[in-house]
Design an enzyme around this catalytic site. Structure first.
Site, PDB file in Angstrom:
ATOM      1  N   LYS A  22       0.836  -1.210   0.000  1.00  0.00           N
ATOM      2  CA  LYS A  22       0.000   0.000   0.000  1.00  0.00           C
ATOM      3  C   LYS A  22       0.869   1.258   0.000  1.00  0.00           C
ATOM      4  O   LYS A  22       0.726   2.122  -0.852  1.00  0.00           O
ATOM      5  CB  LYS A  22      -0.893  -0.009   1.242  1.00  0.00           C
ATOM      6  CG  LYS A  22      -1.509   1.322   1.607  1.00  0.00           C
ATOM      7  CD  LYS A  22      -2.321   1.205   2.882  1.00  0.00           C
ATOM      8  CE  LYS A  22      -2.800   2.531   3.420  1.00  0.00           C
ATOM      9  NZ  LYS A  22      -1.749   3.294   4.088  1.00  0.00           N
ATOM     10  N   ASN A  23       1.795   1.334   0.953  1.00  0.00           N
ATOM     11  CA  ASN A  23       2.532   2.580   1.115  1.00  0.00           C
ATOM     12  C   ASN A  23       3.572   2.813   0.018  1.00  0.00           C
ATOM     13  O   ASN A  23       4.071   3.933  -0.132  1.00  0.00           O
ATOM     14  CB  ASN A  23       3.189   2.641   2.498  1.00  0.00           C
ATOM     15  CG  ASN A  23       2.166   2.886   3.589  1.00  0.00           C
ATOM     16  OD1 ASN A  23       0.984   3.070   3.303  1.00  0.00           O
ATOM     17  ND2 ASN A  23       2.611   2.884   4.833  1.00  0.00           N
ATOM     18  N   CYS A 115      -6.950   7.619   7.923  1.00  0.00           N
ATOM     19  CA  CYS A 115      -7.327   6.993   9.185  1.00  0.00           C
ATOM     20  C   CYS A 115      -7.319   7.999  10.327  1.00  0.00           C
ATOM     21  O   CYS A 115      -6.502   8.933  10.335  1.00  0.00           O
ATOM     22  CB  CYS A 115      -6.322   5.887   9.527  1.00  0.00           C
ATOM     23  SG  CYS A 115      -6.666   4.351   8.673  1.00  0.00           S
ATOM     24  N   ARG A 120      -3.429  15.037  11.706  1.00  0.00           N
ATOM     25  CA  ARG A 120      -2.470  14.727  10.638  1.00  0.00           C
ATOM     26  C   ARG A 120      -2.273  15.988   9.798  1.00  0.00           C
ATOM     27  O   ARG A 120      -2.788  16.117   8.695  1.00  0.00           O
ATOM     28  CB  ARG A 120      -2.955  13.531   9.818  1.00  0.00           C
ATOM     29  CG  ARG A 120      -3.042  12.290  10.686  1.00  0.00           C
ATOM     30  CD  ARG A 120      -3.358  11.052   9.915  1.00  0.00           C
ATOM     31  NE  ARG A 120      -2.210  10.513   9.226  1.00  0.00           N
ATOM     32  CZ  ARG A 120      -2.240   9.375   8.537  1.00  0.00           C
ATOM     33  NH1 ARG A 120      -3.332   8.689   8.443  1.00  0.00           N
ATOM     34  NH2 ARG A 120      -1.156   8.933   7.930  1.00  0.00           N
ATOM     35  N   ASP A 307       3.018   1.473  12.158  1.00  0.00           N
ATOM     36  CA  ASP A 307       1.953   0.683  11.521  1.00  0.00           C
ATOM     37  C   ASP A 307       1.916  -0.762  12.033  1.00  0.00           C
ATOM     38  O   ASP A 307       1.013  -1.514  11.679  1.00  0.00           O
ATOM     39  CB  ASP A 307       2.135   0.680   9.990  1.00  0.00           C
ATOM     40  CG  ASP A 307       1.782   2.030   9.375  1.00  0.00           C
ATOM     41  OD1 ASP A 307       1.251   2.887  10.091  1.00  0.00           O
ATOM     42  OD2 ASP A 307       2.053   2.210   8.173  1.00  0.00           O
ATOM     43  N   ARG A 399      -8.701  -0.625   3.490  1.00  0.00           N
ATOM     44  CA  ARG A 399      -7.753   0.396   3.008  1.00  0.00           C
ATOM     45  C   ARG A 399      -6.389  -0.209   2.737  1.00  0.00           C
ATOM     46  O   ARG A 399      -5.621   0.339   1.937  1.00  0.00           O
ATOM     47  CB  ARG A 399      -7.552   1.485   4.061  1.00  0.00           C
ATOM     48  CG  ARG A 399      -8.772   2.171   4.531  1.00  0.00           C
ATOM     49  CD  ARG A 399      -8.343   3.201   5.552  1.00  0.00           C
ATOM     50  NE  ARG A 399      -7.696   4.260   4.824  1.00  0.00           N
ATOM     51  CZ  ARG A 399      -8.269   5.422   4.565  1.00  0.00           C
ATOM     52  NH1 ARG A 399      -9.456   5.689   5.044  1.00  0.00           N
ATOM     53  NH2 ARG A 399      -7.643   6.325   3.852  1.00  0.00           N
TER      54      ARG A 399
HETATM   55  C1  UD1 Z   1       3.114   7.394   6.109  1.00  0.00           C
HETATM   56  C2  UD1 Z   1       2.363   6.089   5.905  1.00  0.00           C
HETATM   57  C3  UD1 Z   1       1.736   5.617   7.197  1.00  0.00           C
HETATM   58  C4  UD1 Z   1       2.777   5.537   8.300  1.00  0.00           C
HETATM   59  C5  UD1 Z   1       3.545   6.858   8.413  1.00  0.00           C
HETATM   60  C6  UD1 Z   1       4.698   6.799   9.394  1.00  0.00           C
HETATM   61  C7  UD1 Z   1       1.615   6.192   3.593  1.00  0.00           C
HETATM   62  C8  UD1 Z   1       0.483   6.311   2.661  1.00  0.00           C
HETATM   63  N1  UD1 Z   1       1.331   6.292   4.907  1.00  0.00           N
HETATM   64  O1  UD1 Z   1       2.138   8.358   6.508  1.00  0.00           O
HETATM   65  O2  UD1 Z   1       1.158   4.334   6.972  1.00  0.00           O
HETATM   66  O3  UD1 Z   1       2.130   5.289   9.522  1.00  0.00           O
HETATM   67  O4  UD1 Z   1       4.096   7.221   7.131  1.00  0.00           O
HETATM   68  O5  UD1 Z   1       5.566   5.761   9.056  1.00  0.00           O
HETATM   69  O6  UD1 Z   1       2.750   5.989   3.212  1.00  0.00           O
HETATM   70  N2  UD1 Z   1       3.436  15.491  10.338  1.00  0.00           N
HETATM   71  C9  UD1 Z   1       3.268  16.833  10.629  1.00  0.00           C
HETATM   72  N3  UD1 Z   1       3.130  17.695   9.576  1.00  0.00           N
HETATM   73  C10 UD1 Z   1       3.152  17.277   8.283  1.00  0.00           C
HETATM   74  C11 UD1 Z   1       3.329  15.906   8.006  1.00  0.00           C
HETATM   75  C12 UD1 Z   1       3.475  15.026   9.057  1.00  0.00           C
HETATM   76  O7  UD1 Z   1       3.236  17.236  11.791  1.00  0.00           O
HETATM   77  O8  UD1 Z   1       3.016  18.118   7.375  1.00  0.00           O
HETATM   78  C13 UD1 Z   1       3.547  14.525  11.466  1.00  0.00           C
HETATM   79  C14 UD1 Z   1       2.346  13.557  11.473  1.00  0.00           C
HETATM   80  O9  UD1 Z   1       1.219  14.136  12.084  1.00  0.00           O
HETATM   81  C15 UD1 Z   1       2.911  12.382  12.240  1.00  0.00           C
HETATM   82  C16 UD1 Z   1       4.375  12.371  11.801  1.00  0.00           C
HETATM   83  O10 UD1 Z   1       4.657  13.677  11.283  1.00  0.00           O
HETATM   84  O11 UD1 Z   1       2.815  12.623  13.613  1.00  0.00           O
HETATM   85  C17 UD1 Z   1       4.687  11.328  10.753  1.00  0.00           C
HETATM   86  O12 UD1 Z   1       3.953  11.582   9.581  1.00  0.00           O
HETATM   87  P1  UD1 Z   1       4.450  11.140   8.141  1.00  0.00           P
HETATM   88  O13 UD1 Z   1       5.786  10.497   8.230  1.00  0.00           O
HETATM   89  O14 UD1 Z   1       4.293  12.308   7.226  1.00  0.00           O
HETATM   90  O15 UD1 Z   1       3.392  10.030   7.775  1.00  0.00           O
HETATM   91  P2  UD1 Z   1       2.508   9.910   6.469  1.00  0.00           P
HETATM   92  O16 UD1 Z   1       3.317  10.199   5.262  1.00  0.00           O
HETATM   93  O17 UD1 Z   1       1.229  10.634   6.678  1.00  0.00           O
END
Ligand code: UD1
Length: 422
Positions: A22-23, A115, A120, A307, A399
């Site tokens: 998925k990711n 989710c 987020r 995850d 998902r």
């Molecule tokens: C991706 C994965 C998800 C996984 C996560 C962490 C996909 C589709 N999803 O999510 O399954 O759990 O990585 O390994 O690949 N944050 C901010 N501001 C931002 C962006 C992120 O504060 O603009 C924070 C988030 O709220 C969270 C942390 O950074 O607390 C990690 O987020 P991030 O690494 O961006 O995860 P995703 O890319 O959303």
């Protein structure tokens, strides 16, 4: 509403080939919006997030043709207004901001969903676009308009190694003039996958998997098509490894990169299971008699994956002694604790930390999936519980898992989903 009905107490045996990731597939699909070349993609998982993403690609102007395991993309993605419902359905919709902005120099998008595992925000994504020279206007209804006619490559530092932000900058910067360097980049294997597909498309990206990624803007125009196969899903593999640890049995997961699962294998082995691995496979042998694992902390790769945190908690709910899990990536990712406690687990939460006092038995109950991985965790808990468990789910598990019931049944589990076709 889907219901997963699980009769607990069966051990798992056999071999299972793991579905496409998925990711990895979501950013790779967003890469299809960065240019007009024909792309043949194999092994894209049949999950709802990919279905939404394919609709967004069609909206962008890509023609999408499915033929068995092959998805063929043709046509030029020229649409810049992608502020549609499908984007709001999933967190990864934000990746189209970078892909379309880089190619078309403007994009209109709506705030992404996904989710419910705590706030987020997308501030890091927007800050990175601004560093590249973009102008951003956010309207009250969650619509975000971004203009990037003066954007150019630059050196930027991420305040946190966000997976999505790193992907978004890569997707945008490949079509900008000049060189972009991402410092403090996320190191997850999915970044290496995205780099590979972008390079197969004729772009010049290097460094993925390390903390500095370099993108030399521009594409080799002699490349007019590419073929790409999505890698296996390390979290689905980890879920099934954890399932066999919990129930007892002997299972081999195949088609995977075992190195990517090192932190998960360590925890399972520390809980008392035998873990053996080779090129592309991992075997877990468990007698179901687990002992505590102290000090598991979720953190960016190569740390323990957030995850896998809920599934691991389900496993440790039945492990002898007191285990401790700390969730440091997402703010509100311990909502499965209440549901596990309904099944007889003894877990206390203090801030970001769960203290799990292992119990001898879990009992079947009616519980609710609160997000994708919590749904998987509750199905696992049901496999390890006495009697019947019903996991109610409003589409969370779909998902990320193509066929969790079929997969677990092939290993001997007694699990059905009530809306599935006979
Ligand atoms: C991706 C994965 C998800 C996984 C996560 C962490 C996909 C589709 N999803 O999510 O399954 O759990 O990585 O390994 O690949 N944050 C901010 N501001 C931002 C962006 C992120 O504060 O603009 C924070 C988030 O709220 C969270 C942390 O950074 O607390 C990690 O987020 P991030 O690494 O961006 O995860 P995703 O890319 O959303």
């Amino acid at each position: 509403m889907t219901e997963y009905v699980i009769e607990g107490g069966t051990q798992l045996y056999g071999k299972i080939r793991i579905q496409g990731s998925k990711n990895a597939s979501l950013p790779v699909l967003a890469a299809v919006a960065t240019n007009h070349i024909d792309v043949d993609m194999f092994n894209c998982p049949s999950i709802s997030d990919c279905a939404y993403t394919l609709k967004v690609l069609e909206l962008c102007g890509r023609h999408v043709q499915r033929n068995g395991d092959l998805i063929r993309f043709t046509g030029d993605p020229l649409e810049t207004d992608i502020s549609v419902g499908e984007i709001c359905q999933m967190r990864s919709g934000i990746l189209f901001a970078g892909a379309v902005l880089g190619k078309c120099k403007e994009v209109k998008i709506c705030s992404p969903g996904g989710c419910d595992i705590g706030p987020r925000p997308i501030d890091l994504h927007l800050k990175a676009f601004e560093s590249l020279g973009a102008k951003i206007v956010t309207e009250g209804d969650g619509i975000i308009s971004i203009w990037g006619h003066k954007m150019a490559g630059t050196s930027l530092w991420l305040d946190y190694p966000s997976v999505g932000t790193t992907e978004n900058v890569m997707l945008c910067a490949v079509n900008l003039k000049g060189i972009t360097e991402i410092h403090n980049a996320a190191r997850e294997p999915e970044l290496v996958e995205l780099q590979a597909v972008l390079n197969a498309m004729g772009y010049k990206v290097s460094g993925a998997g390390s903390t500095v990624i370099t993108i030399i803007g521009g594409r080799d125009e002699t490349i007019t098509s590419c073929t790409y196969t999505i890698c296996a899903d390390r979290i689905v593999a980890g879920t099934y490894m954890t399932a066999v640890a919990l129930t007892g049995g002997n299972v081999v997961v195949t088609g995977i990169n075992s190195e990517e699962l090192a932190s998960v294998s360590d925890v399972i082995s520390n809980a008392g299971c035998y873990v053996e691995q080779g090129l592309g496979w991992i075997r877990v042998i468990s007698d179901g008699d687990l002992h505590r694992v102290r000090n598991i902390t979720s953190s960016p790769y190569p740390g323990f994956p957030t995850d896998m945190q809920p599934q691991t908690m389900a496993m440790l709910a039945k492990a002898r002694g007191v285990s401790v899990i700390r969730e440091t990536v997402f703010e509100n990712r311990l909502r499965h604790v209440d549901e596990l406690c309904r099944m007889g687990a003894d877990i206390m939460v203090h801030g970001d930390t769960a203290i799990i006092n292992g119990v001898d038995r879990l009992h079947g109950s009616r519980v609710k999936a609160t997000d994708l991985r919590s749904g998987a965790a509750l199905i696992l808990a049901g496999l390890g519980a006495d009697g019947k468990t019903v996991v109610q789910d409003t589409g969370c598990v779909d998902r990320g898992y193509q066929d969790i019931c079929g997969d677990l049944r092939s290993l001997g589990a007694e699990v059905i989903r009530l809306d599935e076709k006979a």
